[in-house]
Design an enzyme around this catalytic site. Structure first.
Site, PDB file in Angstrom:
ATOM      1  N   GLY A   1      -6.960  31.054  25.534  1.00 40.44           N
ATOM      2  CA  GLY A   1      -5.685  30.601  25.492  1.00 40.44           C
ATOM      3  C   GLY A   1      -5.419  29.535  26.344  1.00 40.44           C
ATOM      4  O   GLY A   1      -6.328  28.903  26.788  1.00 40.44           O
TER       5      GLY A   1
ATOM      6  N   GLY B   1      -6.690  30.549  30.087  1.00 37.10           N
ATOM      7  CA  GLY B   1      -7.998  31.338  30.245  1.00 37.10           C
ATOM      8  C   GLY B   1      -8.347  32.130  28.990  1.00 37.10           C
ATOM      9  O   GLY B   1      -8.165  31.630  27.828  1.00 37.10           O
TER      10      GLY B   1
ATOM     11  N   LYS C   1      -6.552  39.776  28.441  1.00 34.38           N
ATOM     12  CA  LYS C   1      -6.651  38.251  28.820  1.00 34.38           C
ATOM     13  C   LYS C   1      -6.627  37.902  30.153  1.00 34.38           C
ATOM     14  O   LYS C   1      -5.851  38.691  31.123  1.00 34.38           O
ATOM     15  CB  LYS C   1      -5.079  37.926  28.111  1.00 34.38           C
ATOM     16  CG  LYS C   1      -4.756  36.492  28.476  1.00 34.38           C
ATOM     17  CD  LYS C   1      -3.513  35.872  28.241  1.00 34.38           C
ATOM     18  CE  LYS C   1      -3.052  36.040  26.572  1.00 34.38           C
ATOM     19  NZ  LYS C   1      -1.491  35.439  26.071  1.00 34.38           N
TER      20      LYS C   1
ATOM     21  N   ASP D   1       6.529  29.758  20.451  1.00 37.52           N
ATOM     22  CA  ASP D   1       5.260  29.139  20.657  1.00 37.52           C
ATOM     23  C   ASP D   1       4.815  29.905  19.320  1.00 37.52           C
ATOM     24  O   ASP D   1       3.397  30.353  19.200  1.00 37.52           O
ATOM     25  CB  ASP D   1       4.271  29.525  21.807  1.00 37.52           C
ATOM     26  CG  ASP D   1       3.191  29.026  21.848  1.00 37.52           C
ATOM     27  OD1 ASP D   1       3.173  27.773  21.143  1.00 37.52           O
ATOM     28  OD2 ASP D   1       2.246  29.082  22.547  1.00 37.52           O
TER      29      ASP D   1
END
Length: 446
Positions: A168, A171, A187, A284
């Site tokens: 991502g 990270g 995540k 997004d």
């Protein structure tokens, strides 16, 4: 209903018993309290043989009768007190029993209501959260579980690189194997400054109150020093980006499955735009943020940049997004609306249709967007079939191909007012998806 019938029958029995007791006491007084009856002699007339002292004895007989009535009244009073006490006791017991059963019934109804809501979402969270319940948790924030750091270390084998399944902005994403072989995606957000912190908090805030069959489920989070972790449900088929532009180059996605993915994305966006209060703009939307289940059900993910409300300008929001998916009015003027998500959806639809990335390098110093390249050919029916992704070329009805291309062209219009609402897009796609995949297209029609 059974409790009500039982109460009614007990009341009738008690009242019958009380009535019978009183009636028996009145109509059948006890013989022991009365004088023996005076029988007439066989030879003598009762009138001629009546003693002269009878008049004196008459007051005595009257006094005996008064004593009998007082005793009868006492017995009736005792019977009334006993029956009343018994009736009140039974009523109190039944009232307590009714209150207890009412509370249990409300709890049962609440639990059933929650289960039916989960079922309407397309994915019941019960089996997933049950995996966490017997394990170690440090607390809860809203409806999102706080998970211990040591548990995440163990599940990811100390965040071994072999468990990395994605990357991502701030990270990597790791595959985590918890007990009973339960898998989840973790995540890991390390550092990143204020932007990473805001995205982390925004993700928790949004996903803790948003639950939909086409939006990824957030199972928990963890904060360990400067590192933050988000734990999601596992999506075995990864992202749409990896399916289209990875090693398989889209061969795993047939035309029908691509239309299903487009329909799922539209449903998720419609929920954000039309059903959430206030409305949510994802901001997004891109193929890497669209995750696929084992049956290719698509879910929206990564709500770190999502905002709520209507129209936003460049004075109150920071310009963010991914090149190739950002709407022109947002890129140039900072104007952000739900039509910005519609533009990004149009770009994703072009990816599904053509199989190319949203932005491709033509030379070290020149890039070309899929919108600029495809727009002239999308409106030319003679050229359209030749630009379709080779993995699905000649596998669809041309009429359906033209309809999807028309929807994509409308979604990527430079002027926001020319773009359709996501609800209109959804209704345009439903007839193109087979019934067994969530649409209304019959197999015989295709």
């Amino acid at each position: 209903m059974q409790l009500r019938n039982l109460l009614f029958m007990l009341l009738i029995l008690v009242l019958c018993y009380l009535s019978f007791s009183i009636h028996a006491s009145v109509t059948n007084p006890p013989l022991s309290s009365m004088d023996e009856p005076i029988l007439p002699s066989e030879n003598n007339s009762p009138f001629s043989q009546m003693p002269t002292g009878m008049e004196a004895s008459s007051p005595g007989v009257s006094e005996i009768r008064v004593v009998h009535h007082e005793d009868l009244n006492k017995r009736i009073l005792v019977a009334l007190i006993v029956a009343s006490t018994l009736l009140v006791s039974i009523l109190l017991f039944l009232s307590c029993l009714w209150i207890y059963r009412s509370k249990n019934s409300k709890r049962s109804d609440t639990k059933k209501g929650q289960q039916s809501q989960d079922a309407s979402k397309g994915l019941s969270l019960g089996p997933i959260l049950d995996k966490f319940n017997p394990l170690r948790m440090t607390g809860k924030k809203g409806s999102v579980t706080v998970i211990e750091y040591e548990w995440l270390v163990s599940a990811t084998k100390n965040f071994h690189e072999d468990n990395i399944i994605g990357h991502g902005s701030f990270g990597s994403v790791y595959k985590a194997c918890f007990n009973d072989h339960f898998l989840a995606a973790v995540k890991r957000i390390h550092g990143g400054g204020p932007d990473a912190q805001r995205g982390f908090e925004n993700e928790i805030s949004c996903l803790s109150r948003i639950q939909h069959q086409n939006i990824v489920n957030l199972l928990g989070y963890c904060i360990h020093g400067d590192t933050r972790f988000l734990v999601y449900e596992m999506m075995p088929n990864g992202s749409l980006e990896s399916q289209l532009h990875g090693p398989s180059h889209g061969t795993s996605l047939s035309w029908q499955h691509r239309m299903k993915v487009a329909l799922d994305i539209a449903r998720g966006l419609e929920y954000l735009h039309e059903c959430c209060t206030p409305p949510v703009i994802h901001r997004d939307l891109k193929s890497s943020n669209i995750l696929l289940s084992s049956t290719f059900n698509a879910k929206l993910s990564d709500f770190g940049l999502a905002i709520t409300g209507g129209i936003h300008g460049k004075n109150n929001i920071k310009l963010s997004g991914t090149l190739g998916y950002v709407a022109p009015e947002y890129l140039l003027d900072g104007k952000l609306t739900d039509k910005s998500d519609v533009y990004a959806f149009g770009v994703v639809l072009l990816e599904l249709l053509i199989g190319r990335k949203p932005v491709e390098k033509m030379s070290p110093s020149q890039c070309q967007s899929i919108v600029t390249w495809a727009m002239p050919q999308l409106t030319d029916r003679s050229k359209l079939p030749s630009i379709v992704d080779p993995a699905i070329r000649d596998t669809m009805d041309l009429k359906h191909l033209y309809q999807v291309a028309a929807v994509a062209v409308l979604c990527v219009q430079p002027e926001p007012s020319y773009r359709p609402l996501i609800t209109d897009v959804l209704h345009s796609l439903i007839p193109l998806v087979p019934v067994e995949l969530g649409g209304s297209l019959r197999t015989t029609e295709s």
